[in-house]
Motif scaffolding. Sequence first.
Motif, mmCIF file in Angstrom:
data_model
loop_
_atom_site.group_PDB
_atom_site.id
_atom_site.type_symbol
_atom_site.label_atom_id
_atom_site.label_comp_id
_atom_site.label_asym_id
_atom_site.label_seq_id
_atom_site.Cartn_x
_atom_site.Cartn_y
_atom_site.Cartn_z
ATOM 1 N N ALA A 143 -6.474 -2.430 -2.512
ATOM 2 C CA ALA A 143 -6.734 -1.136 -3.179
ATOM 3 C C ALA A 143 -8.091 -0.689 -2.529
ATOM 4 N N TYR A 193 -6.918 2.388 -9.475
ATOM 5 C CA TYR A 193 -6.864 2.574 -8.021
ATOM 6 C C TYR A 193 -6.020 3.976 -7.770
ATOM 7 N N ASP A 194 -5.110 4.348 -8.730
ATOM 8 C CA ASP A 194 -4.151 5.450 -8.551
ATOM 9 C C ASP A 194 -3.028 4.884 -7.472
ATOM 10 N N MET A 195 -2.552 3.790 -7.455
ATOM 11 C CA MET A 195 -1.785 3.500 -6.444
ATOM 12 C C MET A 195 -0.321 3.617 -6.913
ATOM 13 N N LEU A 228 1.362 12.248 -4.218
ATOM 14 C CA LEU A 228 1.627 11.089 -3.233
ATOM 15 C C LEU A 228 1.073 10.876 -1.998
ATOM 16 N N THR A 234 -0.663 10.415 1.628
ATOM 17 C CA THR A 234 -0.592 9.031 2.233
ATOM 18 C C THR A 234 -1.893 8.934 3.047
ATOM 19 N N ASN A 235 -2.804 9.876 2.985
ATOM 20 C CA ASN A 235 -4.179 9.617 3.655
ATOM 21 C C ASN A 235 -5.268 10.300 3.234
ATOM 22 N N GLY A 275 -8.128 0.909 0.572
ATOM 23 C CA GLY A 275 -7.475 2.154 0.522
ATOM 24 C C GLY A 275 -5.928 2.097 0.792
ATOM 25 N N ARG A 295 -2.520 2.447 -0.871
ATOM 26 C CA ARG A 295 -2.216 2.992 -1.870
ATOM 27 C C ARG A 295 -0.768 2.766 -2.570
ATOM 28 N N PHE A 296 0.225 2.441 -1.631
ATOM 29 C CA PHE A 296 1.618 1.902 -1.821
ATOM 30 C C PHE A 296 1.862 0.489 -1.959
#
Length: 422
Positions: free
Chosen positions: A200, A237-239, A419, A421-422, A203, A205-206
């Motif tokens: 996390a 971490y807003d994953m 969602l 991705t970057n 960086g 996220r998924f």
Amino acid sequence: MISSRRITPTSTYLPRAMLIAVSAFCVSCDLLGGAFDHEPKDLENEISAVAHSLVDQAFEGIQGDALRDYHVHMLGMNTAENGTWVNEEWQSPWSGFLHFFQFEIYKSAAGVTDEQQADAQYLARLKNLIQFMPERGKFGIMAFDFFHDEQGQPNRELSTFHVPNKYVLTLARKYPEIFFPIISIHPYRQDATTALRHYAQQGVRFVKWLPNAMGIDPASNTMQDKLLPYYRIMKEYDMVLISHTGVEVAAEAEEHQRFGNPLLLKKPLDIGVKVVMTHVASLGECEKEERPICSPGTPYIDLAIRMLEDPKYAGLVFADISALTQYNRHHNLDKILEKPSIHSRLINGSDYPLPAINIVIRTRSLVSSGHINPEERDALNEIYDYNPLLFDFVLKRTLRHSKTGTRFPSSVFVQHPDLTTN
Ligand SMILES: [Zn+2]
């Protein structure tokens, strides 16, 4: 090549009965697996005008690098170098014909001809397919953790394959213009929360789970001490948890199929974790032993759709449309297409390499079901022979509700604002 078929790879796995039948006369697994006759680079100059215009229509509203695919598997058998691993049982005909043939078909679909170089060949083929898409976008490449028991010990015998987090992170950093990383950390692992926080903070996220195959009950009462801290870190971490839903056919999952019940994901959702239900839970139904949470006989997909419609989970619950075009799932397409209220919660996923498995995608049956017409079918089959990844995308953009003609909106195929991705 077998032009009469054309099953689109749907995220999942080959049905057992079919494999048994197939393995009996698997003279050439290449016909059932890849069956590609052409190179991706030649598509541009060689396909018919009709196929060209279908590709152009598919990219309407999805230009530049806007395309997103949130579901791409990585594979390899290079344990020494990068930790990629496939269960030995799948590699030998003597330990089980079914697995062996299934594996042969996967290898053929993924362009692997030399097991010593499986990781390199798999990657090269995937990059080649992406490079020759008319517009590229970004592809989420997935790690895949081992099955773990409740004591947190990995069990290789119960695992089908393994792809380390480090491997996908390295690739995503090397090719940031086409890949983003999706890690996989089993929540029962002794170092689960440490590892999760580690990624996390870098960086990532998924996070991918396949509960049925990995032995994860997302709502387990006995494993709460492991699950709750894990979910809290994800929330912090807003994953995003990308979790398989529905019965699993591709990997080993016999004893844990009920872990694919989408209702179990209410646990992380109630804590505020974002969740993507893969395949919209499009296989399986509530069984008797699940009576406490659902009424037996209710299709899992209906439960998933109800969750997507529930205002309580707005901004939290999503679903990917991977594998829905596979012949054993496409009867569910109308159910999803006729609910525009959930379309803003859908994201695109190819479940590559499954779309490259010739026998799981049957364009003929999509014509019979009224989702595409015969002319589109011919054009799609043409595209498949050059680029199965492009084929998967164009097919999903082309198909429509068998009666109303409603299609998936272009928003499904680009980066979802919740969602990123970057
Ligand atoms: Zn998958």
